[in-house]
Write a protein that holds these residues in place. Structure first.
Motif, short mmCIF file in Angstrom:
data_model
loop_
_atom_site.label_atom_id
_atom_site.label_comp_id
_atom_site.label_asym_id
_atom_site.label_seq_id
_atom_site.Cartn_x
_atom_site.Cartn_y
_atom_site.Cartn_z
N ASP A 148 0.84 -1.21 0.00
CA ASP A 148 0.00 0.00 0.00
C ASP A 148 0.88 1.26 0.00
O ASP A 148 0.64 2.19 -0.75
CB ASP A 148 -0.99 0.00 1.18
N LYS A 152 1.03 3.97 -3.01
CA LYS A 152 0.73 5.38 -2.75
C LYS A 152 1.84 6.28 -3.28
O LYS A 152 1.59 7.34 -3.86
CB LYS A 152 0.59 5.59 -1.24
N GLY A 155 1.51 7.23 -6.71
CA GLY A 155 0.36 8.07 -7.04
C GLY A 155 -0.96 7.32 -7.14
O GLY A 155 -1.96 7.88 -7.58
N VAL A 156 -0.97 6.05 -6.72
CA VAL A 156 -2.23 5.29 -6.77
C VAL A 156 -3.09 5.70 -5.57
O VAL A 156 -2.59 5.75 -4.44
CB VAL A 156 -1.95 3.76 -6.69
N GLU A 157 -4.34 6.03 -5.84
CA GLU A 157 -5.21 6.42 -4.72
C GLU A 157 -5.86 5.18 -4.14
O GLU A 157 -6.52 4.43 -4.85
CB GLU A 157 -6.27 7.40 -5.21
N LEU A 158 -5.65 4.96 -2.85
CA LEU A 158 -6.16 3.74 -2.23
C LEU A 158 -7.18 4.08 -1.15
O LEU A 158 -6.96 4.99 -0.36
CB LEU A 158 -5.01 2.98 -1.56
N GLU A 159 -8.24 3.28 -1.11
CA GLU A 159 -9.21 3.45 -0.02
C GLU A 159 -8.75 2.66 1.19
O GLU A 159 -9.12 2.93 2.31
CB GLU A 159 -10.55 2.85 -0.45
N ARG A 161 -5.92 0.40 3.69
CA ARG A 161 -4.58 0.49 4.25
C ARG A 161 -4.28 -0.86 4.89
O ARG A 161 -5.18 -1.49 5.44
CB ARG A 161 -4.60 1.58 5.34
N TYR A 238 -6.11 5.26 11.02
CA TYR A 238 -6.95 4.77 9.91
C TYR A 238 -8.32 4.35 10.45
O TYR A 238 -8.40 3.54 11.38
CB TYR A 238 -6.22 3.59 9.25
#
Ligand SMILES: Cc1cc2nc3c(=O)[nH]c(=O)nc-3n(C[C@H](O)[C@H](O)[C@H](O)COP(=O)(O)OP(=O)(O)OC[C@H]3O[C@@H](n4cnc5c(N)ncnc54)[C@H](O)[C@@H]3O)c2cc1C
Length: 261
Positions: A148, A152, A155-159, A161, A238
Protein backbone atom coordinates in the motif's frame (compact mmCIF):
# COMPACT_ATOMS: atom_id res chain seq x y z
CA UNK A 1 -16.46 -19.15 -4.45
CA UNK A 2 -16.92 -21.51 -7.44
CA UNK A 3 -16.34 -19.61 -10.68
CA UNK A 4 -14.20 -16.93 -9.03
CA UNK A 5 -10.67 -16.18 -10.21
CA UNK A 6 -9.36 -17.44 -6.86
CA UNK A 7 -11.07 -20.81 -7.33
CA UNK A 8 -9.80 -21.03 -10.91
CA UNK A 9 -6.21 -20.11 -9.96
CA UNK A 10 -6.15 -22.46 -6.96
CA UNK A 11 -7.15 -25.49 -9.04
CA UNK A 12 -4.82 -24.69 -11.92
CA UNK A 13 -2.04 -23.56 -9.58
CA UNK A 14 -2.15 -26.74 -7.55
CA UNK A 15 -1.85 -28.95 -10.64
CA UNK A 16 0.88 -26.83 -12.17
CA UNK A 17 2.81 -26.70 -8.89
CA UNK A 18 2.84 -30.51 -8.74
CA UNK A 19 3.98 -30.73 -12.38
CA UNK A 20 6.74 -28.20 -11.64
CA UNK A 21 7.91 -30.18 -8.60
CA UNK A 22 7.94 -33.45 -10.57
CA UNK A 23 9.85 -31.86 -13.46
CA UNK A 24 12.47 -30.36 -11.15
CA UNK A 25 12.70 -33.15 -8.62
CA UNK A 26 11.38 -31.13 -5.67
CA UNK A 27 9.76 -33.30 -3.03
CA UNK A 28 6.11 -32.65 -2.28
CA UNK A 29 3.35 -34.72 -0.72
CA UNK A 30 -0.33 -34.66 -1.49
CA UNK A 31 -1.10 -35.70 2.07
CA UNK A 32 -4.65 -34.33 2.40
CA UNK A 33 -6.15 -32.24 5.16
CA UNK A 34 -9.07 -32.35 7.53
CA UNK A 35 -11.25 -29.42 8.57
CA UNK A 36 -12.65 -30.45 11.93
CA UNK A 37 -15.94 -29.39 13.53
CA UNK A 38 -15.86 -29.61 17.31
CA UNK A 39 -19.30 -28.04 17.96
CA UNK A 40 -22.79 -28.55 16.49
CA UNK A 41 -22.88 -24.88 15.47
CA UNK A 42 -20.02 -25.50 13.00
CA UNK A 43 -21.74 -28.29 11.06
CA UNK A 44 -23.77 -26.02 8.78
CA UNK A 45 -20.65 -24.23 7.53
CA UNK A 46 -18.86 -27.55 7.08
CA UNK A 47 -21.69 -28.45 4.66
CA UNK A 48 -21.20 -25.15 2.82
CA UNK A 49 -17.47 -25.91 2.42
CA UNK A 50 -18.28 -29.44 1.26
CA UNK A 51 -20.64 -28.16 -1.46
CA UNK A 52 -18.19 -25.46 -2.50
CA UNK A 53 -15.27 -27.90 -2.69
CA UNK A 54 -17.32 -30.27 -4.88
CA UNK A 55 -18.38 -27.39 -7.14
CA UNK A 56 -14.68 -26.57 -7.54
CA UNK A 57 -13.98 -30.12 -8.67
CA UNK A 58 -12.29 -31.37 -5.49
CA UNK A 59 -12.84 -34.87 -4.12
CA UNK A 60 -13.86 -33.52 -0.71
CA UNK A 61 -15.82 -35.82 1.59
CA UNK A 62 -17.68 -35.14 4.80
CA UNK A 63 -16.54 -37.76 7.30
CA UNK A 64 -17.91 -38.99 10.62
CA UNK A 65 -16.20 -38.99 13.99
CA UNK A 66 -15.00 -42.58 13.55
CA UNK A 67 -13.73 -41.95 9.99
CA UNK A 68 -11.87 -38.92 11.34
CA UNK A 69 -10.16 -41.18 13.90
CA UNK A 70 -8.83 -43.30 11.02
CA UNK A 71 -7.30 -40.24 9.34
CA UNK A 72 -6.15 -38.39 12.47
CA UNK A 73 -6.28 -40.74 15.50
CA UNK A 74 -5.53 -38.02 18.08
CA UNK A 75 -8.11 -35.47 16.95
CA UNK A 76 -11.42 -35.08 18.78
CA UNK A 77 -14.19 -33.77 16.59
CA UNK A 78 -17.83 -34.45 15.86
CA UNK A 79 -17.42 -34.44 12.06
CA UNK A 80 -14.90 -33.26 9.51
CA UNK A 81 -14.30 -32.48 5.88
CA UNK A 82 -11.52 -34.51 4.27
CA UNK A 83 -9.72 -32.75 1.39
CA UNK A 84 -7.44 -35.37 -0.21
CA UNK A 85 -5.93 -32.91 -2.74
CA UNK A 86 -4.24 -30.68 -0.12
CA UNK A 87 -0.48 -31.00 -0.06
CA UNK A 88 2.82 -29.72 1.29
CA UNK A 89 6.07 -28.57 -0.29
CA UNK A 90 9.05 -26.49 0.77
CA UNK A 91 8.30 -23.18 -0.90
CA UNK A 92 11.90 -22.11 -0.31
CA UNK A 93 12.98 -24.95 -2.63
CA UNK A 94 10.36 -23.91 -5.23
CA UNK A 95 11.51 -20.26 -5.10
CA UNK A 96 15.19 -21.25 -5.36
CA UNK A 97 14.42 -23.32 -8.44
CA UNK A 98 12.46 -20.45 -10.04
CA UNK A 99 15.43 -18.13 -9.39
CA UNK A 100 17.89 -20.52 -11.03
CA UNK A 101 15.62 -21.08 -14.07
CA UNK A 102 15.23 -17.33 -14.57
CA UNK A 103 18.93 -16.64 -14.11
CA UNK A 104 19.81 -19.39 -16.60
CA UNK A 105 17.48 -17.66 -19.06
CA UNK A 106 19.47 -14.43 -18.65
CA UNK A 107 17.12 -12.64 -16.22
CA UNK A 108 18.91 -10.40 -13.74
CA UNK A 109 17.47 -10.62 -10.23
CA UNK A 110 18.49 -7.78 -7.92
CA UNK A 111 18.47 -8.71 -4.23
CA UNK A 112 18.62 -6.64 -1.04
CA UNK A 113 17.58 -3.31 -2.50
CA UNK A 114 14.92 -1.39 -0.68
CA UNK A 115 12.57 0.39 -3.06
CA UNK A 116 11.92 3.90 -1.77
CA UNK A 117 9.85 5.41 -4.53
CA UNK A 118 8.01 4.41 -7.69
CA UNK A 119 7.09 7.15 -10.12
CA UNK A 120 5.22 6.76 -13.35
CA UNK A 121 4.89 8.92 -16.38
CA UNK A 122 3.26 7.96 -19.63
CA UNK A 123 4.65 4.53 -20.62
CA UNK A 124 7.63 4.82 -18.28
CA UNK A 125 8.01 3.80 -14.65
CA UNK A 126 10.98 4.59 -12.44
CA UNK A 127 11.86 2.52 -9.40
CA UNK A 128 14.29 4.13 -6.99
CA UNK A 129 16.35 2.31 -4.38
CA UNK A 130 18.96 3.82 -2.03
CA UNK A 131 21.70 3.76 -4.65
CA UNK A 132 20.19 2.67 -7.95
CA UNK A 133 17.39 3.68 -10.28
CA UNK A 134 15.59 1.28 -12.61
CA UNK A 135 13.35 2.20 -15.51
CA UNK A 136 10.76 0.03 -17.20
CA UNK A 137 7.44 0.03 -19.01
CA UNK A 138 5.68 -1.89 -16.26
CA UNK A 139 6.14 -2.41 -12.53
CA UNK A 140 4.51 -5.21 -10.58
CA UNK A 141 4.25 -4.17 -6.94
CA UNK A 142 4.41 -7.29 -4.77
CA UNK A 143 5.94 -5.82 -1.64
CA UNK A 144 3.59 -7.60 0.78
CA UNK A 145 2.79 -5.49 3.83
CA UNK A 146 4.36 -2.45 2.17
CA UNK A 147 2.44 -2.73 -1.08
CA UNK A 148 0.00 0.00 0.00
CA UNK A 149 2.82 2.42 0.92
CA UNK A 150 4.65 1.82 -2.37
CA UNK A 151 1.46 2.05 -4.42
CA UNK A 152 0.73 5.38 -2.75
CA UNK A 153 4.24 6.61 -3.58
CA UNK A 154 3.43 5.84 -7.23
CA UNK A 155 0.36 8.07 -7.04
CA UNK A 156 -2.23 5.29 -6.77
CA UNK A 157 -5.21 6.42 -4.72
CA UNK A 158 -6.16 3.74 -2.23
CA UNK A 159 -9.21 3.45 -0.02
CA UNK A 160 -7.60 0.68 2.01
CA UNK A 161 -4.58 0.49 4.25
CA UNK A 162 -2.68 -2.59 5.39
CA UNK A 163 -2.85 -3.15 9.17
CA UNK A 164 -0.15 -5.59 10.24
CA UNK A 165 -1.00 -8.58 12.46
CA UNK A 166 1.69 -10.89 13.73
CA UNK A 167 0.99 -14.64 13.65
CA UNK A 168 2.89 -16.62 16.25
CA UNK A 169 3.64 -20.31 15.72
CA UNK A 170 4.77 -23.13 18.00
CA UNK A 171 6.60 -26.27 16.94
CA UNK A 172 5.75 -29.67 18.42
CA UNK A 173 8.67 -31.38 20.18
CA UNK A 174 9.98 -34.32 18.19
CA UNK A 175 8.60 -37.09 20.41
CA UNK A 176 5.05 -35.65 20.09
CA UNK A 177 5.04 -35.39 16.27
CA UNK A 178 3.05 -38.62 16.08
CA UNK A 179 -0.01 -36.69 17.38
CA UNK A 180 -0.45 -34.99 13.97
CA UNK A 181 -0.43 -37.10 10.81
CA UNK A 182 -0.98 -34.37 8.22
CA UNK A 183 -2.87 -31.05 8.13
CA UNK A 184 -5.57 -30.27 10.70
CA UNK A 185 -7.69 -27.12 10.43
CA UNK A 186 -10.62 -25.71 12.41
CA UNK A 187 -13.85 -24.71 10.67
CA UNK A 188 -13.25 -21.02 9.80
CA UNK A 189 -14.98 -18.58 12.10
CA UNK A 190 -16.68 -16.22 9.66
CA UNK A 191 -17.14 -13.49 12.24
CA UNK A 192 -13.36 -13.26 12.66
CA UNK A 193 -11.21 -12.40 9.64
CA UNK A 194 -8.30 -14.76 10.36
CA UNK A 195 -7.41 -18.30 9.39
CA UNK A 196 -7.68 -19.99 12.80
CA UNK A 197 -5.07 -22.05 14.64
CA UNK A 198 -4.14 -25.15 12.68
CA UNK A 199 -1.53 -27.92 12.67
CA UNK A 200 0.76 -28.24 9.67
CA UNK A 201 3.15 -31.08 8.96
CA UNK A 202 6.07 -29.61 7.06
CA UNK A 203 7.86 -31.58 4.34
CA UNK A 204 10.86 -32.02 6.71
CA UNK A 205 8.59 -33.79 9.24
CA UNK A 206 8.34 -30.96 11.77
CA UNK A 207 4.87 -29.95 12.98
CA UNK A 208 3.83 -26.32 13.36
CA UNK A 209 0.86 -25.13 15.40
CA UNK A 210 -0.56 -21.64 14.88
CA UNK A 211 -1.01 -18.85 14.07
CA UNK A 212 -2.68 -16.52 16.50
CA UNK A 213 -3.20 -12.96 15.23
CA UNK A 214 -1.82 -10.15 17.38
CA UNK A 215 -1.89 -6.51 16.31
CA UNK A 216 1.66 -5.47 15.44
CA UNK A 217 2.87 -1.88 15.79
CA UNK A 218 5.48 -2.45 13.08
CA UNK A 219 5.13 -3.98 9.62
CA UNK A 220 7.51 -6.92 9.29
CA UNK A 221 8.07 -6.65 13.08
CA UNK A 222 8.33 -10.22 14.27
CA UNK A 223 9.05 -9.83 17.99
CA UNK A 224 6.48 -9.00 20.69
CA UNK A 225 8.05 -5.58 21.28
CA UNK A 226 8.61 -4.49 17.67
CA UNK A 227 7.59 -0.86 17.33
CA UNK A 228 7.78 1.81 14.64
CA UNK A 229 6.20 5.17 15.53
CA UNK A 230 5.28 6.12 11.94
CA UNK A 231 3.83 2.72 11.09
CA UNK A 232 1.94 2.56 14.41
CA UNK A 233 0.45 5.97 13.65
CA UNK A 234 -0.49 4.86 10.13
CA UNK A 235 -2.54 2.03 11.67
CA UNK A 236 -4.02 3.99 14.57
CA UNK A 237 -5.06 6.96 12.41
CA UNK A 238 -6.95 4.77 9.91
CA UNK A 239 -10.68 4.63 10.42
CA UNK A 240 -10.83 1.06 9.09
CA UNK A 241 -8.64 0.03 12.03
CA UNK A 242 -11.16 1.43 14.54
CA UNK A 243 -13.98 -0.31 12.69
CA UNK A 244 -12.09 -3.59 13.13
CA UNK A 245 -11.47 -2.79 16.82
CA UNK A 246 -15.18 -1.99 17.29
CA UNK A 247 -16.15 -5.37 15.86
CA UNK A 248 -13.44 -7.60 17.35
CA UNK A 249 -11.94 -5.89 20.43
CA UNK A 250 -12.79 -8.78 22.79
CA UNK A 251 -11.13 -11.39 20.56
CA UNK A 252 -8.21 -8.95 20.03
CA UNK A 253 -7.62 -8.70 23.79
CA UNK A 254 -7.87 -12.46 24.19
CA UNK A 255 -5.21 -12.95 21.47
CA UNK A 256 -2.96 -10.35 23.12
CA UNK A 257 -3.39 -11.97 26.53
CA UNK A 258 -2.59 -15.44 25.15
CA UNK A 259 0.45 -14.02 23.34
CA UNK A 260 2.05 -12.45 26.43
CA UNK A 261 1.02 -15.14 28.95
C1 LIG B 1 4.21 -18.68 9.12
C2 LIG B 1 3.38 -18.52 7.85
C3 LIG B 1 2.88 -19.66 7.24
C4 LIG B 1 2.14 -19.55 6.05
N1 LIG B 1 1.71 -20.68 5.46
C5 LIG B 1 1.05 -20.61 4.30
C6 LIG B 1 0.62 -21.78 3.63
O1 LIG B 1 0.84 -22.89 4.11
N2 LIG B 1 -0.04 -21.68 2.45
C7 LIG B 1 -0.29 -20.44 1.92
O2 LIG B 1 -0.87 -20.39 0.84
N3 LIG B 1 0.09 -19.30 2.53
C8 LIG B 1 0.75 -19.35 3.69
N4 LIG B 1 1.13 -18.21 4.33
C9 LIG B 1 0.80 -16.92 3.72
C10 LIG B 1 1.78 -16.57 2.61
O3 LIG B 1 3.10 -16.73 3.10
C11 LIG B 1 1.57 -15.10 2.18
O4 LIG B 1 0.24 -14.94 1.78
C12 LIG B 1 2.49 -14.79 1.01
O5 LIG B 1 3.83 -14.92 1.41
C13 LIG B 1 2.26 -13.37 0.51
O6 LIG B 1 3.13 -13.20 -0.58
P1 LIG B 1 3.52 -11.81 -1.12
O7 LIG B 1 4.52 -12.05 -2.21
O8 LIG B 1 2.29 -11.04 -1.44
O9 LIG B 1 4.22 -11.02 0.09
P2 LIG B 1 5.51 -11.39 0.94
O10 LIG B 1 5.77 -12.85 0.97
O11 LIG B 1 5.33 -10.66 2.24
O12 LIG B 1 6.70 -10.72 0.10
C14 LIG B 1 6.87 -9.33 0.03
C15 LIG B 1 8.37 -9.06 -0.07
O13 LIG B 1 8.57 -7.70 -0.42
C16 LIG B 1 9.65 -7.19 0.38
N5 LIG B 1 9.51 -5.73 0.47
C17 LIG B 1 8.62 -5.00 1.19
N6 LIG B 1 8.82 -3.69 1.01
C18 LIG B 1 9.87 -3.57 0.16
C19 LIG B 1 10.56 -2.46 -0.39
N7 LIG B 1 10.22 -1.19 -0.12
N8 LIG B 1 11.60 -2.71 -1.22
C20 LIG B 1 11.98 -3.99 -1.53
N9 LIG B 1 11.35 -5.09 -1.04
C21 LIG B 1 10.32 -4.88 -0.19
C22 LIG B 1 9.47 -7.89 1.71
O14 LIG B 1 10.65 -7.82 2.49
C23 LIG B 1 9.11 -9.29 1.26
O15 LIG B 1 10.25 -10.05 1.00
C24 LIG B 1 1.88 -18.27 5.51
C25 LIG B 1 2.37 -17.13 6.15
C26 LIG B 1 3.12 -17.24 7.30
C27 LIG B 1 3.66 -15.97 7.98
Amino acid sequence: QPGSKKAEFCTQGSNRMMEFCKTHNISFEQCGKVIVATEESELAYLDVLNERGKANGLKVKKITQSELKEVEPYVSGIAALHVPEAGIVSYTKVAEKLVSILQNDGVEIVFNKKVGLITSEEKKCTVETQNQTFESNYVINCSGLYSDTLAKSAGVELEHRIIPFRGEYFELVEDRRYLVKNLIYPVPNLSFPFLGVHFTRMIDGSIHAGPNAVLSLKKEGYSKFSFDAIEAWQSLSYKGFWKLVGQHWQEGFRELHRSVS
